[in-house]
Design an enzyme around this catalytic site. Structure first.
Site, PDB file in Angstrom:
ATOM      1  N   HIS A 289      -2.784  -1.384 -10.390  1.00 53.64           N
ATOM      2  CA  HIS A 289      -2.803  -2.808 -10.033  1.00 53.64           C
ATOM      3  C   HIS A 289      -2.621  -2.978  -8.521  1.00 53.64           C
ATOM      4  O   HIS A 289      -3.361  -3.736  -7.880  1.00 53.64           O
ATOM      5  CB  HIS A 289      -1.677  -3.529 -10.803  1.00 53.64           C
ATOM      6  CG  HIS A 289      -1.555  -4.993 -10.532  1.00 53.64           C
ATOM      7  ND1 HIS A 289      -1.701  -5.947 -11.521  1.00 53.64           N
ATOM      8  CD2 HIS A 289      -1.272  -5.688  -9.393  1.00 53.64           C
ATOM      9  CE1 HIS A 289      -1.522  -7.154 -10.986  1.00 53.64           C
ATOM     10  NE2 HIS A 289      -1.252  -7.022  -9.696  1.00 53.64           N
ATOM     11  N   GLU A 290      -1.655  -2.250  -7.958  1.00 49.92           N
ATOM     12  CA  GLU A 290      -1.376  -2.384  -6.518  1.00 49.92           C
ATOM     13  C   GLU A 290      -2.472  -1.752  -5.658  1.00 49.92           C
ATOM     14  O   GLU A 290      -2.858  -2.308  -4.624  1.00 49.92           O
ATOM     15  CB  GLU A 290      -0.006  -1.808  -6.170  1.00 49.92           C
ATOM     16  CG  GLU A 290       1.163  -2.465  -6.893  1.00 49.92           C
ATOM     17  CD  GLU A 290       1.155  -3.984  -6.845  1.00 49.92           C
ATOM     18  OE1 GLU A 290       0.733  -4.564  -5.826  1.00 49.92           O
ATOM     19  OE2 GLU A 290       1.563  -4.605  -7.849  1.00 49.92           O
TER      20      GLU A 290
ATOM     21  N   CYS B  81       0.604 -11.481 -11.798  1.00 48.85           N
ATOM     22  CA  CYS B  81       0.546 -11.115 -10.385  1.00 48.85           C
ATOM     23  C   CYS B  81       1.279 -12.173  -9.577  1.00 48.85           C
ATOM     24  O   CYS B  81       1.153 -13.372  -9.858  1.00 48.85           O
ATOM     25  CB  CYS B  81      -0.923 -11.038  -9.953  1.00 48.85           C
ATOM     26  SG  CYS B  81      -1.173 -10.613  -8.227  1.00 48.85           S
TER      27      CYS B  81
ATOM     28  N   HIS C 228      -5.293  -4.073  -5.293  1.00 46.39           N
ATOM     29  CA  HIS C 228      -5.094  -5.087  -4.243  1.00 46.39           C
ATOM     30  C   HIS C 228      -5.590  -4.571  -2.895  1.00 46.39           C
ATOM     31  O   HIS C 228      -6.217  -5.315  -2.136  1.00 46.39           O
ATOM     32  CB  HIS C 228      -3.614  -5.457  -4.111  1.00 46.39           C
ATOM     33  CG  HIS C 228      -3.160  -6.525  -5.044  1.00 46.39           C
ATOM     34  ND1 HIS C 228      -3.762  -7.765  -5.132  1.00 46.39           N
ATOM     35  CD2 HIS C 228      -2.140  -6.551  -5.942  1.00 46.39           C
ATOM     36  CE1 HIS C 228      -3.137  -8.502  -6.027  1.00 46.39           C
ATOM     37  NE2 HIS C 228      -2.143  -7.792  -6.544  1.00 46.39           N
TER      38      HIS C 228
END
EC number: 3.5.1.88
Length: 196
Positions: A166-167, A123, A170
């Site tokens: 993953h995004e 990341c 966030h």
């Protein structure tokens, strides 16, 4: 232009906060933000620009990583070149497997089957290696708005599915290492796909 100095690192509170939906129709500010995020990814994958600007290569970026609590993510996944019989690389017909700016993205359905990237994940907001399989859904259906404000629904699998999860994580204040089994980081769960 976004640089590595604009990307906040772990420990910064915004990385653990849930972002807000962006208002529709999209403001010019949010459209420009998405375009700048995508341009950062382009620059980070260009060896000349990356060296010149001191960028780490990335395939995804979320607004949380810029200290902004907005549900805006950018994804840029290049296609790998093919190799002919003589071992020569052939450029892919399409440069990118996925190139998208996504507003208010959310996973609306997913497979029961899990998947993880072979070597683990990294990341741009984490300056250390965190070894282990990051267990995610192998396939996901994602709803989002594009920069034209059109509602989209796409099905993803393999690396694009992992990258988008993953995004989206966030934007929900979740870091990739939250998905690692710290007692047995390289455990392969039953039926789990290892994505190369």
């Amino acid at each position: 232009m976004i640089s590595m100095d604009d990307i906040i690192r772990e420990g910064y509170p915004t990385l653990r906060e849930v972002a807000n939906d962006v208002t529709l129709p999209l403001s010019d500010e949010d459209i420009i933000l998405g375009e700048k995020m995508l341009q950062f990814l382009h620059n980070s994958q260009d060896p000349v620009m990356a060296e010149k600007m001191g960028l780490r290569g990335g395939v995804g970026l979320a607004a949380n990583q810029l200290g902004l609590l907005k549900k805006v993510i950018a994804v840029l996944i290049p296609n790998e070149p093919e190799v002919d019989e003589d071992g020569n690389e052939i450029p892919p017909k399409e440069a990118y497997k996925m190139r998208e700016i996504m507003y208010n993205a959310k996973v609306v359905s997913h497979s029961v089957q899990d998947a993880a990237v072979e070597g683990g994940e990294g990341c741009l907001s984490v300056d250390r290696e965190v070894p282990g399989y990051v267990v995610r859904h192998a396939r996901v259906t994602v709803e989002y708005y594009n920069k034209e404000g059109e509602k989209k629904k796409i099905r993803l699998k393999d690396f694009p599915a992992i990258c988008v999860q993953h995004e989206i994580d966030h934007t929900n204040g979740v870091m990739f290492y939250d998905h690692i089994n710290m007692n047995d980081p390289w455990e392969i769960k039953d039926g789990m796909i290892i994505v190369k």
